[in-house]
Design a protein around this motif. Structure first.
Motif, PDB file in Angstrom:
ATOM      1  N   GLN A 189       0.841  -1.315   0.067  1.00 45.99           N
ATOM      2  CA  GLN A 189      -0.048   0.054   0.031  1.00 45.99           C
ATOM      3  C   GLN A 189       0.909   1.186   0.114  1.00 45.99           C
ATOM      4  N   THR A 190       0.771   2.106  -0.967  1.00 50.65           N
ATOM      5  CA  THR A 190       1.324   3.269  -1.320  1.00 50.65           C
ATOM      6  C   THR A 190       1.001   4.529  -0.440  1.00 50.65           C
ATOM      7  N   ARG A 191       0.243   4.417   0.620  1.00 49.13           N
ATOM      8  CA  ARG A 191      -0.288   5.311   1.380  1.00 49.13           C
ATOM      9  C   ARG A 191       0.741   6.689   1.447  1.00 49.13           C
ATOM     10  N   HIS A 195       9.560   4.201   2.621  1.00 51.76           N
ATOM     11  CA  HIS A 195      11.132   4.283   3.842  1.00 51.76           C
ATOM     12  C   HIS A 195      11.900   3.324   3.221  1.00 51.76           C
ATOM     13  N   VAL A 196      13.083   3.289   3.890  1.00 50.88           N
ATOM     14  CA  VAL A 196      14.002   2.631   3.605  1.00 50.88           C
ATOM     15  C   VAL A 196      13.592   0.836   3.856  1.00 50.88           C
ATOM     16  N   ALA A 197      12.954   0.821   4.971  1.00 55.20           N
ATOM     17  CA  ALA A 197      12.374  -0.574   5.366  1.00 55.20           C
ATOM     18  C   ALA A 197      11.523  -1.110   4.467  1.00 55.20           C
ATOM     19  N   GLN A 202      10.175  -4.489  -0.548  1.00 51.97           N
ATOM     20  CA  GLN A 202       9.885  -4.518  -1.811  1.00 51.97           C
ATOM     21  C   GLN A 202      10.818  -5.351  -2.674  1.00 51.97           C
ATOM     22  N   LYS A 203      12.143  -5.208  -2.534  1.00 54.02           N
ATOM     23  CA  LYS A 203      13.152  -5.828  -3.106  1.00 54.02           C
ATOM     24  C   LYS A 203      13.209  -7.437  -2.742  1.00 54.02           C
ATOM     25  N   THR A 204      12.978  -7.683  -1.364  1.00 50.53           N
ATOM     26  CA  THR A 204      12.837  -8.892  -1.120  1.00 50.53           C
ATOM     27  C   THR A 204      11.621  -9.789  -1.847  1.00 50.53           C
ATOM     28  N   SER A 205      10.515  -9.014  -1.771  1.00 54.47           N
ATOM     29  CA  SER A 205       9.426  -9.427  -2.384  1.00 54.47           C
ATOM     30  C   SER A 205       9.542  -9.685  -3.816  1.00 54.47           C
ATOM     31  N   ILE A 206      10.151  -8.939  -4.844  1.00 52.78           N
ATOM     32  CA  ILE A 206      10.438  -9.369  -6.272  1.00 52.78           C
ATOM     33  C   ILE A 206      11.368 -10.279  -6.443  1.00 52.78           C
TER      34      ILE A 206
END
Length: 216
Positions: A189-191, A195-197, A202-206
């Motif tokens: 969710q891009t509310r 942040h860095v976390a 996101q990188k881990t999910s990809i």
């Protein structure tokens, strides 16, 4: 992966309340932009299995135990609040045209119930506090005193805006996932600006899933 192979919607059925009924002559009520968005989300099935605003039994069940009356998990009540006089007129009318702040009639509400609710109990049940510094509590305490339930029939979307061209319905997202061959998807969710976390997640999910789906 075909569209039919995708994950089933919450509750098992993807709701579609889009219709083309004629609202001429109906009693009308103007709702806020947030409520107009809720109505569109109901119509498109984003809030599946809800087909309208919660009735009293479902509302009280959500507040007390985070579930609909049929035991399906649901933690935030989707409701339409009105004053006593408006609620009485809506109940008498039976069918009510809901207009957005721009005066566009976006949906017809098939009125079922008009009921009162305890705002402090609602705040405590949903947010775990009655502290008015909590934005959810503040919003609840500012609501009008009556809630109106019933299924909606969506008749007209608001005018297109720059951001709306990126809006996808659940049916469209399922089609996009199927075309991309995605079977495992992580939603983010891009509310707020990431942040860095968030970036690390996101990188881990990809790397561990087929794709990342950004919502707003």
């Amino acid at each position: 992966m075909s569209e039919n192979d995708s994950i089933k919607p919450h509750g098992g059925v993807l709701v579609n309340r889009i219709t083309n009924i004629d609202p001429t002559g109906l009693f009308s009520v103007t709702i806020s932009e947030d409520l107009a968005n809720d109505v569109e989300n109901i119509a498109d099935g984003i809030f599946s299995p809800l087909e309208g605003f919660l009735g009293q039994q479902d509302f009280e069940s959500v507040v007390s135990r985070g579930r609909l009356a049929n035991d399906l998990a649901w933690t935030i009540p989707i409701v339409l609040d009105v004053d006593e006089q408006t609620g009485s007129k809506m109940k008498e009318s039976g069918k009510v045209l809901l207009q957005n702040p721009q005066g566009v009639g976006v949906a017809v509400l098939n009125v079922e119930e008009v009921y009162t609710f305890d705002k402090e109990k609602t705040s405590q049940g949903i947010y775990g506090t009655t502290d008015s510094s909590h934005p959810g509590v503040a919003k609840t305490m500012s609501m009008k005193d009556y809630l109106v339930s019933g299924k909606i029939d969506y008749i007209q979307r608001p005018d297109d805006t720059e951001i709306r061209k990126y809006r996808l319905t659940p049916k469209q997202t399922r089609q996009a996932f199927a075309q991309a061959g995605w079977k495992t998807i992580c939603a983010f969710q891009t509310r707020n600006p990431p942040h860095v976390a968030h970036e690390m997640l996101q990188k881990t999910s990809i790397t561990t899933r087929d794709g990342v789906f950004f919502t707003y």
